[in-house]
Design an enzyme around this catalytic site. Structure first.
Site, PDB file in Angstrom:
ATOM      1  CG  HIS A  34     -32.874  -3.702 -13.986  1.00  0.00           C
ATOM      2  ND1 HIS A  34     -32.321  -4.773 -13.304  1.00  0.00           N
ATOM      3  CD2 HIS A  34     -33.249  -2.819 -13.039  1.00  0.00           C
ATOM      4  CE1 HIS A  34     -32.369  -4.534 -12.019  1.00  0.00           C
ATOM      5  NE2 HIS A  34     -32.925  -3.363 -11.819  1.00  0.00           N
ATOM      6  CG  ASP A  93     -25.626  -3.358  -5.568  1.00  0.00           C
ATOM      7  OD1 ASP A  93     -26.076  -2.294  -5.110  1.00  0.00           O
ATOM      8  OD2 ASP A  93     -26.351  -4.287  -5.936  1.00  0.00           O
ATOM      9  NE  ARG A 120     -29.491   1.461  -0.765  1.00  0.00           N
ATOM     10  CZ  ARG A 120     -29.869   1.195  -2.014  1.00  0.00           C
ATOM     11  NH1 ARG A 120     -29.113   0.444  -2.792  1.00  0.00           N
ATOM     12  NH2 ARG A 120     -30.985   1.664  -2.506  1.00  0.00           N
ATOM     13  CB  SER A 133     -27.937  -0.072  -6.239  1.00  0.00           C
ATOM     14  OG  SER A 133     -28.392  -1.386  -6.254  1.00  0.00           O
ATOM     15  CE  LYS A 168     -27.885  -4.414  -8.869  1.00  0.00           C
ATOM     16  NZ  LYS A 168     -28.722  -4.516  -7.702  1.00  0.00           N
TER      17      LYS A 168
END
Ligand code: URA
Length: 426
Positions: free
Chosen positions: A80, A159, A166, A181, A185
């Site tokens: 990621h 999220d 946000r 967050s 995930k």
């Protein structure tokens, strides 16, 4: 019984919330019982006062269990990126790993702010489908070892809702909010191991190394508390990664990289992240994994896997359109390139149509930039610095020049990989 006002007041005094209070606030917001204005106040209190490790772990757990938690049925490593400019690494790494027998079921995002998203990039390939059911993803990974999709099931609805809030309340850049967050995930998406490319610099969410290290520490801890090996690689995002910025241009660069002709920095990052993924999954020394990754880049095995994946997801790899117009922007002086501002380049690409300003904007996949010089390169007056690919939007030439800083003195090539943070190094 809990009371949201008391929870907001408690956090705004910097006190530690209990898991039950966090659960009440987050799930109340997801269910629509707590309105945006009260959740915004709580987010701002968290942004300003921070959270303890225990609170961040609890928040992650609440968000993780707000939706489905997937069981892919096979071991896979998830990579990621926290977001940058010109970051097409996933498009190179996912097929490369599959070519080396590491299964990748990758859920990727769309562009956010000035940063690009892998899904937008892949959709620049005519016909490429990213909205695929979980069963089909599993089948695809069984058949060819790799899939990159936009979602798999209803993961982390908390999220989705919190992130959107946000984004419009100035509370994105908070370490506990980012860590929870991302990790909720990653933990929900079923990967057995997690590698995070944590970008640091002008074009990233984390603009300094100290904050990035703290974010890495929190994420690595959360991963391990949830029984998933998690490694953060802190990498430079002061200048764009590679040469191309913009959706189709980045796919074309990813293809060239898989054919062994990638830009030096992208290649280096792919080899570093890829060898980590391979060594984790196959339990082999990193030095040995580096050899495998380098070979798969040289012999085109990764490219063949990309072709297979694109075909499986109904894309036409021979049909990746670029804009109708292009313009070479030349250096107005000789010298060495001292800096190329990734944030500004990302914003300019967005203005040309490569990204969105509102969530309903339709992007133009064919526009963007290709850099011909990078930090540390020598330039002579009138050398081409950057080519702009554009359609109907005017080119902001002065702003493009503004992205480059020169030096009369030689400039060292920037460090790409700052640090690798894993459980053992905490
Ligand atoms: N990426 C995420 O998924 N969440 C954040 O909060 C920041 C970057």
């Amino acid at each position: 019984m809990y009371n949201i006002l008391e929870i907001i007041e408690k956090k705004s005094k910097g006190l530690e919330l209990t898991k039950a209070e966090i659960d009440y606030a987050v799930m109340g917001y997801v269910n629509g019982d707590i309105p945006d204005y009260q959740m915004s106040a709580l987010l701002m209190a968290i942004y300003l006062k921070g959270m303890t490790d225990k609170e961040t772990t609890d928040l992650t757990d609440v968000m993780l269990h707000s939706g489905e938690v997937l069981d892919l049925g096979f071991d896979s490593v998830d990579k990621h990126s926290t977001g940058g400019v010109g970051d097409k690494t996933t498009i190179v790494l996912a097929p490369l790993m599959a070519a080396l027998d590491v299964k990748v079921a990758k859920m990727s995002g769309r562009g956010l702010g000035h940063t690009g998203g892998t899904i937008d990039k892949l959709e620049a390939i005519n016909g490429f489908q990213t909205d695929i059911s979980l069963d089909d993803v599993k089948k695809q990974v069984e058949d060819i070892g790799v899939a990159i999709v936009s979602q798999m099931g209803n993961l982390c609805p908390a999220d989705k809702k919190l992130y959107a809030l946000r984004d419009v309340t100035g509370t994105v850049a908070s370490i506990p909010l980012i860590a929870s967050s991302i990790m909720s995930k990653k933990l929900a998406s079923g990967a057995s191991k997690i590698i995070i490319d944590l970008k640091v610099g002008k074009g990233a969410l984390m603009t300094n190394l100290e904050d990035a290290k703290e974010l890495a520490r929190v994420m690595v801890n959360i991963g391990h508390l949830n029984g998933k090996e998690t490694i953060c690689v802190l990498t430079n995002m002061d200048e764009p990664l590679g040469n191309a910025v913009g959706n189709s241009l980045e796919v074309l660069e990813a293809i060239e990289t898989l054919k062994g002709n990638g830009p030096k920095d992208l290649n280096e990052l792919v080899i570093n992240l890829g060898s980590l993924m391979l060594s984790l999954e196959k339990n082999m020394p990193v030095e040995e994994a580096i050899e495998y990754v380098e070979n798969a880049l040289k012999n085109g095995l990764g490219y063949e896997k990309l072709v297979e994946m694109v075909k499986y997801q109904h894309g036409d790899i021979d049909n990746i359109p670029v804009s109708a117009k292009k313009f070479d922007i030349k250096a107005y002086q000789s010298g060495y390139i001292k800096s190329i501002d990734a944030l500004k380049i990302g914003e300019l690409a967005r203005k040309l149509g490569a990204g969105r300003f509102t969530k309903d904007d339709v992007i133009d996949p064919t526009v963007g930039f290709v850099l011909h010089k990078k930090v540390g390169d020598k330039v002579l007056k009138d050398d081409v610095l950057i080519t702009a690919y554009y359609n109907e939007k005017d080119l902001p030439l002065a702003d493009i020049f503004d992205c480059f800083e020169y030096s009369d003195e030689e400039v060292a090539k920037p460090t790409l990989i700052y640090e690798i943070i894993k459980k053992e190094t905490l």
